[in-house]
Design a protein around this motif. Structure first.
Motif, short mmCIF file in Angstrom:
data_model
loop_
_atom_site.label_atom_id
_atom_site.label_comp_id
_atom_site.label_asym_id
_atom_site.label_seq_id
_atom_site.Cartn_x
_atom_site.Cartn_y
_atom_site.Cartn_z
N MET A 34 0.56 -0.91 -0.27
CA MET A 34 0.16 0.57 -0.16
C MET A 34 0.88 1.44 -0.17
SD MET A 34 -3.34 -0.89 2.64
CE MET A 34 -4.43 0.20 1.79
N PHE A 35 0.43 2.32 -0.78
CA PHE A 35 1.60 3.04 -0.88
C PHE A 35 0.43 4.88 -0.59
CE2 PHE A 35 4.83 1.15 -2.67
CZ PHE A 35 3.88 0.18 -3.75
N TRP A 36 0.74 5.97 0.38
CA TRP A 36 0.77 7.17 0.16
C TRP A 36 1.21 8.06 -0.93
CZ3 TRP A 36 -3.90 8.13 2.58
CH2 TRP A 36 -4.46 6.47 3.16
N SER A 65 -0.04 22.88 7.91
CA SER A 65 -0.52 24.28 7.38
C SER A 65 -0.90 24.30 5.88
CB SER A 65 1.59 24.51 7.28
OG SER A 65 2.11 24.51 6.38
N PRO A 66 -1.35 25.58 5.78
CA PRO A 66 -1.38 25.71 3.86
C PRO A 66 -1.15 24.78 3.36
CG PRO A 66 -2.10 27.64 5.30
CD PRO A 66 -1.22 26.82 5.93
N GLU A 67 0.04 24.66 2.89
CA GLU A 67 0.93 23.66 2.16
C GLU A 67 0.78 22.77 2.38
OE1 GLU A 67 2.17 27.84 3.14
OE2 GLU A 67 2.37 25.94 4.26
N ASP A 68 0.15 22.24 3.12
CA ASP A 68 0.03 21.08 3.10
C ASP A 68 -2.14 20.57 2.19
OD1 ASP A 68 0.85 20.37 6.82
OD2 ASP A 68 1.68 19.68 5.23
N SER A 69 -2.50 21.75 1.59
CA SER A 69 -3.84 21.58 1.22
C SER A 69 -3.26 20.73 -0.16
CB SER A 69 -4.02 22.93 0.79
OG SER A 69 -4.64 23.24 1.80
N SER A 70 -3.63 20.00 -0.74
CA SER A 70 -3.57 19.18 -1.05
C SER A 70 -4.78 17.56 -1.65
CB SER A 70 -2.20 17.64 -0.84
OG SER A 70 -1.17 18.66 -1.44
N ILE A 71 -4.38 17.16 -2.10
CA ILE A 71 -5.24 15.43 -2.43
C ILE A 71 -4.57 14.53 -2.32
CG2 ILE A 71 -6.38 14.31 -3.41
CD1 ILE A 71 -6.96 16.45 -5.82
N TYR A 72 -5.10 13.57 -1.31
CA TYR A 72 -4.22 13.08 -0.47
C TYR A 72 -5.01 11.46 -1.11
CZ TYR A 72 -1.21 15.47 1.90
OH TYR A 72 -0.81 16.83 2.42
N LEU A 73 -3.59 10.53 -1.65
CA LEU A 73 -4.33 9.46 -2.60
C LEU A 73 -3.20 7.92 -1.86
CD1 LEU A 73 -3.94 11.20 -4.99
CD2 LEU A 73 -5.34 9.21 -6.15
N CYS A 74 -4.53 7.37 -1.43
CA CYS A 74 -3.76 5.84 -1.14
C CYS A 74 -3.61 4.36 -2.43
CB CYS A 74 -4.22 5.26 -0.12
SG CYS A 74 -6.08 4.34 -0.14
N SER A 75 -2.43 3.87 -2.52
CA SER A 75 -2.99 3.13 -3.95
C SER A 75 -3.10 1.53 -3.21
CB SER A 75 -1.65 3.39 -4.64
OG SER A 75 -0.88 2.78 -4.32
N VAL A 76 -2.76 0.67 -3.76
CA VAL A 76 -2.01 -0.56 -3.49
C VAL A 76 -1.81 -1.90 -5.01
CG1 VAL A 76 -4.31 -0.72 -1.95
CG2 VAL A 76 -4.58 -1.72 -4.00
N ASP A 77 -1.24 -2.38 -4.78
CA ASP A 77 0.01 -2.74 -5.50
C ASP A 77 -0.16 -4.68 -5.11
OD1 ASP A 77 1.37 -4.49 -6.67
OD2 ASP A 77 2.37 -3.21 -8.10
N PHE A 78 -0.90 -5.80 -6.06
CA PHE A 78 -1.20 -7.01 -5.42
C PHE A 78 0.02 -7.85 -5.42
CE2 PHE A 78 -5.42 -7.44 -4.21
CZ PHE A 78 -6.13 -6.69 -5.38
N GLY A 79 1.40 -6.85 -6.03
CA GLY A 79 2.55 -7.60 -6.07
C GLY A 79 2.76 -8.59 -7.31
#
Lengths: 115, 114
Positions: free
Chosen positions: A32-34, A84-98
């Motif tokens: 899993m990744f962020w 802080s305002p600089e953290d304003s973003s879209i945060y996505l997780c992703s997965v890999d089954f390997g």
């Protein structure tokens, strides 16, 4: 493929506070990744969430700012600390089954605005 | 280390016209290459990938891409676009031996006009 959900889908937070984002997958996954996607920009890998051990962070990201948990093979959380305002973003997780498939599946993202 | 360059930040095109979105990469090792699409307010969806074998890769929604090792390119093409193809397209690379770690380009906005 995988069905990935993230909570919350969006939030508006005040500076100095922290937000924990949850990522849930409908099946067990190896990795899993962020990622972070800042406004109008591409995706940047924050860290790899390792099950049963500490996350592996990319250059420029530290555990104190972005603590990550992965208690099992279907769930992970990312906390954005002391925002802080600089953290304003879209945060996505992703997965890999390997298993040599080399496909990452992405969640819908969490849109964070820090005021 | 790997890097990806998408030269076009935006590509306007009329409906039913062909389109090519350009992607060049840099790497000191062999690579795997990917194209992802992001529709407004959604996550990323894998369009296609190149791991090995035939250099022409076909993906979903009628897209295809060609891996050119000598030119270090992986351009995405579609012979006839639809309004519904309007989205952000990201090229990504991962290096052999550092698999699963994706490096993304800056994205290209495909804007299909009627």
């Amino acid at each position: 493929s995988a069905v990935i959900s993230q909570k919350p889908s969006r939030d508006i937070c005040q500076r100095g506070t922290s937000l924990t984002i949850q990522c849930q997958v409908d099946s067990q996954v190896t990795m899993m990744f962020w990622y972070r996607q800042q406004p109008g920009q591409s995706l940047t890998l924050i860290a790899t969430a390792n099950q049963g051990s500490e996350a592996t962070y990319e250059s420029g990201f530290v555990i104190d700012k972005f603590p990550i948990s992965r208690p099992n093979l279907t769930f992970s959380t990312l906390t954005v600390s002391n925002m802080s305002p600089e953290d304003s973003s879209i945060y996505l997780c992703s997965v890999d089954f390997g298993q040599g498939i080399y496909e990452q599946y992405f969640g819908p993202g969490t849109r964070l605005t820090v005021t | 280390a790997q890097s990806v360059t998408q030269l076009d930040s935006q590509v306007p095109v009329f409906e039913e016209a062909p389109v090519e979105l350009r992607c060049n990469y840099s790497s000191s090792v062999s690579v795997y290459l990917f194209w992802y699409v992001q529709y407004p307010n959604q996550g990323l969806q894998l369009l296609l990938k190149y791991l090995s074998g035939s250099t022409l890769v076909k993906g979903i929604n009628g897209f295809e891409a060609e891996f050119n090792k000598s030119q270090t390119s992986f351009h995405l093409r579609k012979p006839s676009v639809h309004i519904s193809d309007t989205a952000e397209y990201f090229c990504a690379v991962s290096g052999w031996g550092a698999t699963n770690k994706l490096i993304f380009g800056t994205g290209t906005l495909l804007a299909v006009q009627p």
